[in-house]
Every structure is written in structure tokens, then in C-alpha cells.
Motif scaffolding. Structure first.
Motif, mmCIF file in Angstrom:
data_model
loop_
_atom_site.group_PDB
_atom_site.id
_atom_site.type_symbol
_atom_site.label_atom_id
_atom_site.label_comp_id
_atom_site.label_asym_id
_atom_site.label_seq_id
_atom_site.Cartn_x
_atom_site.Cartn_y
_atom_site.Cartn_z
ATOM 1 N N LEU A 1 -2.919 4.852 -1.627
ATOM 2 C CA LEU A 1 -3.835 5.450 -0.660
ATOM 3 C C LEU A 1 -3.416 6.897 -0.458
ATOM 4 O O LEU A 1 -2.413 7.194 0.191
ATOM 5 C CB LEU A 1 -3.805 4.720 0.680
ATOM 6 C CG LEU A 1 -4.635 5.388 1.791
ATOM 7 C CD1 LEU A 1 -6.131 5.359 1.453
ATOM 8 C CD2 LEU A 1 -4.382 4.732 3.141
ATOM 9 N N THR B 1 -8.760 -0.007 1.185
ATOM 10 C CA THR B 1 -7.516 -0.127 0.437
ATOM 11 C C THR B 1 -6.675 -1.270 0.985
ATOM 12 O O THR B 1 -6.067 -2.031 0.213
ATOM 13 C CB THR B 1 -6.733 1.195 0.490
ATOM 14 O OG1 THR B 1 -7.519 2.226 -0.123
ATOM 15 C CG2 THR B 1 -5.403 1.086 -0.237
ATOM 16 N N ILE C 1 -1.078 -0.547 -4.548
ATOM 17 C CA ILE C 1 -2.270 0.288 -4.576
ATOM 18 C C ILE C 1 -1.979 1.582 -3.833
ATOM 19 O O ILE C 1 -1.283 1.576 -2.812
ATOM 20 C CB ILE C 1 -3.482 -0.456 -3.964
ATOM 21 C CG1 ILE C 1 -4.767 0.356 -4.142
ATOM 22 C CG2 ILE C 1 -3.240 -0.818 -2.509
ATOM 23 C CD1 ILE C 1 -6.029 -0.441 -3.802
ATOM 24 N N THR D 1 -9.228 -1.944 -8.904
ATOM 25 C CA THR D 1 -10.486 -2.473 -8.366
ATOM 26 C C THR D 1 -10.807 -3.848 -8.923
ATOM 27 O O THR D 1 -11.676 -4.548 -8.392
ATOM 28 C CB THR D 1 -11.658 -1.539 -8.693
ATOM 29 O OG1 THR D 1 -11.905 -1.555 -10.109
ATOM 30 C CG2 THR D 1 -11.390 -0.120 -8.219
ATOM 31 N N SER E 1 -5.605 3.602 -7.728
ATOM 32 C CA SER E 1 -6.234 3.714 -6.406
ATOM 33 C C SER E 1 -7.717 3.409 -6.533
ATOM 34 O O SER E 1 -8.262 3.398 -7.647
ATOM 35 C CB SER E 1 -6.011 5.109 -5.803
ATOM 36 O OG SER E 1 -6.584 6.110 -6.611
ATOM 37 N N LEU E 2 -8.358 3.152 -5.419
ATOM 38 C CA LEU E 2 -9.788 2.869 -5.446
ATOM 39 C C LEU E 2 -10.554 4.105 -5.901
ATOM 40 O O LEU E 2 -10.140 5.250 -5.662
ATOM 41 C CB LEU E 2 -10.262 2.437 -4.058
ATOM 42 C CG LEU E 2 -9.686 1.118 -3.522
ATOM 43 C CD1 LEU E 2 -10.306 0.786 -2.163
ATOM 44 C CD2 LEU E 2 -9.919 -0.044 -4.501
ATOM 45 N N VAL F 1 0.872 -1.170 0.000
ATOM 46 C CA VAL F 1 0.000 0.000 0.000
ATOM 47 C C VAL F 1 0.908 1.217 0.000
ATOM 48 O O VAL F 1 1.729 1.387 0.902
ATOM 49 C CB VAL F 1 -0.924 0.020 1.223
ATOM 50 C CG1 VAL F 1 -1.717 1.330 1.275
ATOM 51 C CG2 VAL F 1 -1.864 -1.172 1.199
ATOM 52 N N CYS G 1 -10.862 7.832 -4.219
ATOM 53 C CA CYS G 1 -9.864 7.965 -3.157
ATOM 54 C C CYS G 1 -9.233 9.348 -3.112
ATOM 55 O O CYS G 1 -9.036 9.920 -2.031
ATOM 56 C CB CYS G 1 -8.781 6.907 -3.344
ATOM 57 S SG CYS G 1 -7.416 7.013 -2.164
ATOM 58 N N ARG H 1 -8.181 -4.475 -0.237
ATOM 59 C CA ARG H 1 -7.960 -4.694 -1.670
ATOM 60 C C ARG H 1 -6.509 -5.047 -1.954
ATOM 61 O O ARG H 1 -6.226 -5.786 -2.912
ATOM 62 C CB ARG H 1 -8.372 -3.437 -2.449
ATOM 63 C CG ARG H 1 -8.303 -3.597 -3.964
ATOM 64 C CD ARG H 1 -9.183 -4.733 -4.464
ATOM 65 N NE ARG H 1 -8.916 -5.066 -5.859
ATOM 66 C CZ ARG H 1 -9.169 -6.229 -6.423
ATOM 67 N NH1 ARG H 1 -9.696 -7.228 -5.709
ATOM 68 N NH2 ARG H 1 -8.904 -6.447 -7.696
#
Length: 594
Positions: free
Chosen positions: A151, A243, A149, A353, A222-223, A125, A226, A246
Motif C-alpha cells: 500500500l 488493500t 501486498i 489481484t 499492489s492493487l 500489508v 495504487c 485483499r
């Protein structure tokens, strides 16, 4: 690799902790983790080990709340069946690092590459926020290519000063003009700056921090939603939890940056940058990220794919509002929805995602049309970056979304020569020279003068500094002339509202044309044809070359010396020469250490 015993894909961390061919090495790798309470059963379980690249610290106020957000990331990782391991990254604080935070982007990149490659991590992350933390993290994730990913930490709440919105950074540049014009005193200047920072989070304007986190979302890293959630909102903690969950799923599904970061994804990001009125720093950062992802982006892509995109986000510095209201209006997904419906985005691009970009944007229409305009009713048409070249440089950009009506009338509206301007240059060697001499009457600066700063690029500063957004001398500010045409081989703050020509490459210190410019020379800026030239005979330019390149400061630290020896130009992303040769390096496990 498949585990013969279980039939499942063996995770990268198992080569450290569950290596039956080297039980002695597994013992070494496991042993010291025991001293703070992790059990061998956890690390040998085959559960994904997820790194949390912690960019928050007391030295990085914009990212500091990641120290708390990491707890929710951990919860998400644990609930999804993973094992969290948090580690620090090199601090990068835009406002405070001298001589410039740009020096540290490549240093942070190097450090994160070594961590992600050399330690038993299956996924990561990437906690981001302040300007350079986002590109450095994504550059490293692409080099190593383990599931990753982003955040974002989110912007501060909206700032207010005496009933007016006070946007971070932007209020500084606007207050500087008032201070010089005598309409604001020093105490009010300081108070306006303090009022722009009312909570945890990064810049609440569409500066480089908000821009780069928006582009991380546009890239699919990223989601959905976000980027724009304010740091102080409860949804930020919820996003951190999701996050973390995921991140584990990405490892189990083996979705890596190389599956997401395509040329189409980067072109999407260029278009989104135009629509949000994004920072000019997006150009070198996105170029750097693409280079490390193995994606070919050309300097002209910024104009070919981004210039015709309209400005949809009414957010400072190109607009009126700040990040909190932008989020409530729908944020980045609402902008992207407008672009997708207009046929300006590739909706087939995959994302972290597990769904396509188009699928992520279902039902994401804007809810406040004062802040996020419909595609057909924008704040400005054709709001992207203009790409220029000439005998002063081979490449530079100009952010058109911040060209004010007053600036356009004064410089770009001469009948029969619309978009073309000529003026005499006032040349400064670095910001110290600018501050020392800008009010010198001997320079004869008037409203037709073009301010030029050199020695501000990756080699010259070193690192490339945000100094190109120079303000006029005090006597012009007192007459109400708040901006002059400016050119430089450095950068400018993403929060600046100056339509400067910047990121000029090659820079003066590399022998670019700015090195041979002299005060009093006439410069012609022709936006219609993408040209910027000094009107000086070629023979005279050659004669001036005998004077040598204008001097720049000596190396002050070992890293500055290494940086200068390895860095490329801003047109290329100011990356480490040769670093992009290393891609997807996690495919080959590192050698054992004993």
C-alpha cells in the motif's frame, strides 16, 4: 498443513494461538494480547491474522499519513474476516537521515524479516512511500514469503512557486544553480523549497519514491492504480480499505510473493522504469529485491531490456508535470497499457489481484495525452539506462531520459564522434571536498571538464550517498552552463535532472578504478560502445596503486561497522552478503520460546 478437525488449511497463526499439542505455549502466546481487549475467541478462531507494517511516524513525514490510512486498512481486514495487528517498522526518511538513508534499507529489511518470521502473522500489508521503505519491505516479504501486498502512501499534491510548478527535490537542484548564478537569493531559495511540499505524501516528482511505488505496482505487488494516487485524495483511503480486504483474501488463496515475483515480472518493471523516466536508484533497489526473491537479474538487463523503451510520462525531472496530474492522466496503469499494447510487457504475469497483468490493465487507457504520450509519439526514443564499463569501473549506469538538448549538443554531437566525449577530470574525495574546492580557480574547471566524486559508495560513505549530481562552479553557472559531465561511485537523487554516470562498481573504497584516477587525467566517455576509461597507461595505474586507496571516514556507529562488513556493491544491489540464502523461511515454523 490441514486441520484434521475442520478439513481446512491451518493458518500459520494457529501454531501460536490454537496449538492443541502445546496448550501451555498457546496460553503464553495468547495471554498478553488480552491486556488491551482482544478476545481469545478472535485469536483462536482460525481467522487470518494480518500484520500492518507501519512505516509512518513523525520521523518519516513522507509516510506519516499511513498512521491514519491504517484505520481504513483495519476496516478492510475486519470486513473480509481477518484480524489486524499493526506494528512499527524502522523509520527511513530520505531527506533527513545522516549520513544517508541508504544505510537503513538493509537495517529495516532485517528488522521486518524478524517480525514477519517470528510473530504469529498470516499475511502483511506493507505500507510504503519514501524511497527505501518500498524495497526494504519487498525484500523482507520475499525472504519470509507470507502473503503480502503493498500500500503506497502516494505523492504530495502538485507544488507551485510563483505560478510555476515546483517539484519536490527537482526545485532544489534547479534553485541551487540559480542561487550560485546570482539570479535567486537565499530567501527565495527557501521559499521555493517550501512551496514544493504543499500536502501530505512523498515526492510529487518521479523521484525514487514515486518510481519504487510504480515498480511495486508493475511487479504485481499492489492493487492496480495504487502507486500514483495523491496522498490527499479520497481515493487513497479507498485504496487502503481495498488493500486490507485483499490482504485477507491473499491468505485464504495462499498467494505469496514467490508466486508473483518472477524474472518476467522484474523485466516488466525495468521497462516501466524507462517509460516513466524513473530514478537511477531503481537499479540497486530492483537488483536487491530480485536477489531476495531468488530471481537472477544481470546488470546488463537494464540496457538489454530497458534502454530501447521510449519516455512516455512527461513528469519532472525528465519532463514538465508532477504527480497529481500524472495520476489524473491514468497513472502507472496507463503507462503499462501503452507498453502492453506495443508488445513490451509480459501480460501473463500473475499479480496480487488474483488476475494477470493484462487483465488488470483492461480499459486503462490514458486520459491526458499531454502527460502520458502514446507509445508511437514519445517524449524521447530510447529513454532507458545505458550500462557502461571500462578501466574506471566494471559497471555504472547513465540515465538517458534527462539528457537535455543543450547537453547533447555540447558534449555528444561532435561530427564523426557522436556520443563520444573526452575531458580532463577534476576529482573530489567526498562531498565535503567538492563543496570546499569546486570554486577553486586552481582546478581550472571549464566547460570541457568532467567532475568526478569518489568515496561515496556503500563502503566509502558508508551507505552510498546521493552526491554524484554535482553542479558546475559558479563562474560557469553565471555563463549559463548548468551541467557538466559527472561520474561517481555513489548515487544521485531520483529527483535530479543530471545525466550523470553513477552507481560505479567496484567503488573507490573497494579498489575500483576511480581510486587510481587523478585530477588532470583525460577521461573518454563513449556512449555508443558503453565505455568509460581514463586515458592513462596501465603501468602508471599500477604505480599509483602503491599510494593506497583514498581514505574514507571511520565507522561512526555499530551498525555502520556491521554494514561495511556485510554489504555488496551497487551493481549487485548493495545487499547483505549471504542474506539471499534465506528464502521462503516461513515454510518452517520458528522454535517455541519456552
Amino acid at each position: 498443513m490441514t486441520d484434521e478437525k475442520t478439513g481446512k488449511r491451518r493458518l500459520r497463526s494457529q501454531d501460536w494461538f490454537d496449538n492443541r499439542d502445546h496448550i501451555d505455549m498457546a496460553a503464553i502466546y495468547l495471554e498478553r494480547f488480552m491486556n488491551y481487549g482482544i478476545t481469545p475467541e478472535e485469536l483462536r478462531s482460525g481467522k487470518p491474522v494480518i500484520g500492518i507494517a507501519q512505516s509512518g511516524s513523525d520521523l518519516t513525514p513522507c509516510n506519516r499519513h499511513h498512521v491514519d490510512l491504517a484505520k481504513r486498512v483495519r476496516d478492510g481486514i475486519r470486513d473480509a474476516g481477518g484480524i489486524p495487528i499493526e506494528f512499527p517498522t524502522h523509520p527511513i526518511f530520505e531527506n533527513c537521515k545522516r549520513p544517508t538513508a541508504a544505510l537503513d534499507r538493509n537495517l529495516a529489511y532485517l528488522g521486518l524479516v524478524e517480525i514477519l518470521y517470528g510473530y504469529p502473522l498470516d499475511g502483511v500489508v506493507l505500507t510504503t512511500g519514501c524511497d527505501k521503505t518500498t524495497p526494504s519491505a519487498l525484500m523482507a516479504a520475499s525472504t519470509v514469503d507470507i502473503p503480502a501486498i503493498v500500500l503506497s502512501g502516494g505523492p504530495m499534491l502538485d507544488g507551485w512557486h510563483e505560478s510555476d510548478l515546483a517539484g519536490s527535490g527537482t526545485v532544489i537542484w534547479r534553485s541551487r544553480r540559480k542561487l550560485a548564478a546570482g539570479t535567486m537569493d537565499e530567501e527565495e531559495f527557501l521559499q521555493a523549497a517550501m512551496d514544493s511540499a504543499p500536502s501530505i505524501g512523498h515526492c510529487n516528482t518521479m523521484g525514487t519514491a514515486s518510481t519504487m511505488n510504480a515498480l511495486a505496482e508493475a511487479l504485481g505487488m499492489s492493487l492496480t492504480g495504487c502507486a500514483a494516487i495523491p496522498a490527499a485524495y479520497r481515493e487513497r483511503g479507498q485504496m487502503a480499505y481495498r488493500t486490507g480486504r485483499r490482504a485477507v483474501e491473499l491468505v485464504l488463496e495462499d498467494i505469496r510473493p514467490s508466486h508473483i515475483l518472477s524474472r518476467d515480472a522484474f523485466l516488466n518493471a525495468i521497462r516501466v522504469n524507462s517509460a516513466i523516466g524513473g530514478s537511477t536508484n531503481a537499479q540497486p533497489h530492483l537488483m536487491a529485491m530480485a536477489k531476495h526473491a531468488g530471481v537472477e537479474l544481470k546488470p546488463e538487463d537494464w540496457q538489454v531490456h530497458g534502454y530501447d523503451i521510449p519516455l512516455l510520462a512527461d513528469v519532472q525531472p525528465a519532463g514538465r508535470f508532477l504527480g497529481e496530474r500524472f495520476h489524473r492522466a491514468g497513472g502507472v496503469p496507463a503507462i503499462m497499457r501503452e507498453l502492453l499494447d506495443a508488445g513490451k510487457l509480459d501480460g501473463h504475469c500473475p499479480t496480487v489481484t488474483g488476475r494477470t497483468l493484462a487483465e488488470n490493465l483492461e480499459g486503462r487507457a490514458a486520459t491526458d495525452r499531454e502527460v502520458i504520450r502514446p507509445y508511437g509519439e514519445p517524449l524521447k526514443e530510447r529513454a532507458g539506462f545505458l550500462v557502461l564499463k571500462g578501466n574506471l569501473f566494471d559497471f555504472a549506469i547513465m540515465k538517458t531520459s534527462v539528457i537535455s538538448p543543450e547537453f547533447r549538443v555540447r558534449y555528444l554531437s561532435e561530427p564523426g564522434r557522436e556520443g563520444t566525449f573526452e575531458g580532463k577530470a577534476a576529482v573530489f574525495d567526498g562531498s565535503e571536498d567538492y563543496h570546499k574546492r569546486i570554486n577553486d580557480p586552481a582546478l581550472g574547471i571549464d566547460e570541457r571538464t568532467i567532475l568526478v566524486i569518489r568515496g561515496a559508495g556503500p563502503l566509502g560513505w558508508p551507505g552510498s550517498a546521493e552526491v554524484v549530481n554535482m553542479q558546475p562552479p559558479d563562474h560557469l553557472l553565471k555563463r549559463g552552463i548548468t551541467s557538466l559531465p559527472t561520474i561517481g561511485d555513489g548515487r544521485q537523487s531520483g529527483t535530479a535532472d543530471s545525466p550523470s554516470i553513477l552507481n560505479a562498481s567496484p567503488e573507490s573504497a573497494a579498489g575500483g578504478g576511480l581510486a587510481w584516477l587523478r585530477s588532470g587525467d583525460v577521461i573518454r566517455i563513449d556512449l555508443e560502445n558503453g565505455r568509460c576509461d581514463m586515458l592513462v597507461e596501465a603501468a602508471e595505474i599500477e604505480r599509483r596503486k602503491a599510494d593506497g586507496i583514498p581514505p574514507v571516514p571511520a565507522d561512526a556507529t555499530p551498525w555502520q561497522r556491521l554494514y561495511r562488513k556485510t554489504v555488496t556493491q551497487l551493481s549487485d544491489g548493495a545487499v547483505i552478503e549471504g542474506a539471499a540464502d534465506f528464502r521462503e523461511i516461513a515454510k518452517t515454523p520458528p522454535r517455541h520460546n519456552h
